[in-house]
Design a protein around this motif. Structure first.
Motif, mmCIF file in Angstrom:
data_model
loop_
_atom_site.group_PDB
_atom_site.id
_atom_site.type_symbol
_atom_site.label_atom_id
_atom_site.label_comp_id
_atom_site.label_asym_id
_atom_site.label_seq_id
_atom_site.Cartn_x
_atom_site.Cartn_y
_atom_site.Cartn_z
ATOM 1 N N ALA A 113 20.875 -5.511 -0.180
ATOM 2 C CA ALA A 113 20.406 -5.766 -1.533
ATOM 3 C C ALA A 113 21.541 -6.326 -2.375
ATOM 4 O O ALA A 113 22.724 -6.003 -2.162
ATOM 5 C CB ALA A 113 19.882 -4.474 -2.153
ATOM 6 N N LEU A 114 21.199 -7.185 -3.325
ATOM 7 C CA LEU A 114 22.195 -7.665 -4.273
ATOM 8 C C LEU A 114 22.832 -6.481 -4.992
ATOM 9 O O LEU A 114 22.157 -5.503 -5.338
ATOM 10 C CB LEU A 114 21.542 -8.590 -5.300
ATOM 11 N N ALA A 115 24.136 -6.597 -5.234
ATOM 12 C CA ALA A 115 24.854 -5.495 -5.860
ATOM 13 C C ALA A 115 24.392 -5.252 -7.293
ATOM 14 O O ALA A 115 24.396 -4.111 -7.759
ATOM 15 C CB ALA A 115 26.355 -5.766 -5.832
ATOM 16 N N ASP B 215 14.066 -19.447 0.482
ATOM 17 C CA ASP B 215 13.093 -18.380 0.686
ATOM 18 C C ASP B 215 12.502 -17.963 -0.662
ATOM 19 O O ASP B 215 12.881 -18.513 -1.710
ATOM 20 C CB ASP B 215 13.735 -17.216 1.464
ATOM 21 N N PRO B 216 11.566 -17.030 -0.714
ATOM 22 C CA PRO B 216 10.924 -16.688 -1.981
ATOM 23 C C PRO B 216 11.871 -16.164 -3.060
ATOM 24 O O PRO B 216 11.540 -16.200 -4.240
ATOM 25 C CB PRO B 216 9.907 -15.616 -1.574
ATOM 26 N N ASP C 120 15.205 -8.586 -3.391
ATOM 27 C CA ASP C 120 13.971 -7.963 -2.918
ATOM 28 C C ASP C 120 14.034 -7.828 -1.397
ATOM 29 O O ASP C 120 13.384 -8.589 -0.675
ATOM 30 C CB ASP C 120 12.769 -8.813 -3.347
ATOM 31 N N PRO C 121 14.825 -6.875 -0.886
ATOM 32 C CA PRO C 121 14.973 -6.766 0.566
ATOM 33 C C PRO C 121 13.650 -6.564 1.302
ATOM 34 O O PRO C 121 13.467 -7.105 2.402
ATOM 35 C CB PRO C 121 15.898 -5.556 0.735
ATOM 36 N N GLU C 122 12.743 -5.821 0.723
ATOM 37 C CA GLU C 122 11.461 -5.598 1.395
ATOM 38 C C GLU C 122 10.695 -6.903 1.539
ATOM 39 O O GLU C 122 10.177 -7.239 2.618
ATOM 40 C CB GLU C 122 10.628 -4.574 0.633
ATOM 41 N N GLY C 123 10.613 -7.682 0.446
ATOM 42 C CA GLY C 123 9.912 -8.957 0.505
ATOM 43 C C GLY C 123 10.623 -9.957 1.399
ATOM 44 O O GLY C 123 9.979 -10.709 2.144
ATOM 45 N N SER C 124 11.956 -9.974 1.345
ATOM 46 C CA SER C 124 12.714 -10.894 2.205
ATOM 47 C C SER C 124 12.513 -10.539 3.674
ATOM 48 O O SER C 124 12.374 -11.425 4.521
ATOM 49 C CB SER C 124 14.198 -10.840 1.848
ATOM 50 N N GLY C 125 12.482 -9.247 3.975
ATOM 51 C CA GLY C 125 12.252 -8.840 5.350
ATOM 52 C C GLY C 125 10.920 -9.346 5.877
ATOM 53 O O GLY C 125 10.828 -9.827 7.016
ATOM 54 N N ARG C 126 9.883 -9.243 5.048
ATOM 55 C CA ARG C 126 8.566 -9.744 5.466
ATOM 56 C C ARG C 126 8.614 -11.237 5.724
ATOM 57 O O ARG C 126 8.039 -11.734 6.698
ATOM 58 C CB ARG C 126 7.512 -9.421 4.394
#
Length: 268
Positions: free
Chosen positions: A66-68, A246-247, A21-27
């Motif tokens: 992102a995970l592959a 992290d989440p 979840d790149p968007e959530g990880s970025g936050r």
């Protein structure tokens, strides 16, 4: 410390998050460390997020992709600088490790390869083109340390000594022996033995540690943001540290070094 101009071979130079979840990880990381970020399109690798310190034009501190595939596990990968990826990969194989991803150009940033040590701990090699690695280390909100958790510390000592030329120095940091790895007089990484405190099936792994001004406050902040505290804030001789996930489940360390260690790590 001043912004980094180059990393010597064998030194940790970059940390990269693989996230489902790149968007959530970025936050999460922007809120935890005050990072900014921007996105690059990196050929067949797709979108690659660069985290920066200070503002979006600030020095690079870490990367994310992102995970592959959905079968992967969220994790941080520690990268080590090399002047010769084929020669280092040959040393990895000769020492009993594996090449898990062949050398690949990451656009004009650099060339990388993925490896695992004889116990299965993953790490990466980096040969820079236009991205030397982290633009700043050893200051708040930047990477300070990398640490291997190993089930066979003697084999790990032999392996990393053969691959990177590291010299193992034992320290009494915990209630057990802790290994500092050095290149010359400079400590580049550490190792802790996976003893009875670890679940039996938990694999050996590398963990990046990021400098925070207040370990307790940052650990509480990580939990408030959806992370989990794996090791609560704990004092050892060189620092106060905590381990969190992290989440998405990626593991990282938070560390507030002592005044003496801050002075030592501020050397160029």
């Amino acid at each position: 410390m001043p912004e980094v101009t180059a990393f010597a071979p064998g030194h940790p130079s970059w940390a990269e998050l693989a996230s489902p979840d790149p968007e959530g990880s970025g936050r999460f990381y922007r809120a935890l460390f005050g990072w900014y970020s921007y996105t690059l399109t990196v050929g067949d690798l797709g979108e690659y997020e660069i985290f920066t310190l200070g503002d979006v034009q600030g020095p690079e501190v870490a990367g994310m992709q992102a995970l592959a595939d959905d079968s992967g596990t969220a994790s941080w990968t520690c990268y080590f600088r090399t002047d010769d990826i084929p020669a280092t990969l040959a040393a990895v194989r000769d020492a009993g490790g594996l090449e898990t991803m062949e050398p690949t150009d990451v656009a004009d940033l650099g060339r990388m390869a993925l490896c695992s040590d004889p116990d299965g701990a993953d790490f990466a090699l980096w040969y820079p083109y236009n991205l030397k690695g982290a633009g700043v280390v050893d200051e708040p909100s930047a990477m300070l340390w990398v640490e291997l958790a190993s089930r066979d510390i003697e084999r790990a000592r032999r392996f990393y000594g053969q691959v990177f030329g590291w010299r193992a120095v034992d320290r009494d940091y915990y209630d057990t022996v802790y290994t500092d790895w050095k290149v010359g007089d400079w400590a580049v990484a550490g190792m802790v033995s996976m003893e009875e405190l670890w679940p039996p099936g938990h694999p050996p792994h590398w963990t990046p540690f990021f400098w925070v001004s207040d370990c307790d406050a940052s650990t509480a902040r990580a939990a408030d943001l959806g992370g989990r505290v794996r090791i609560p804030p704990t004092d050892i001789k060189p620092c106060r540290f905590a381990i969190v996930t992290d989440p998405t489940g990626a593991r990282l360390g938070l560390v507030t070094p002592t005044t003496d260690v801050q002075a030592e790590r501020s050397r160029p």
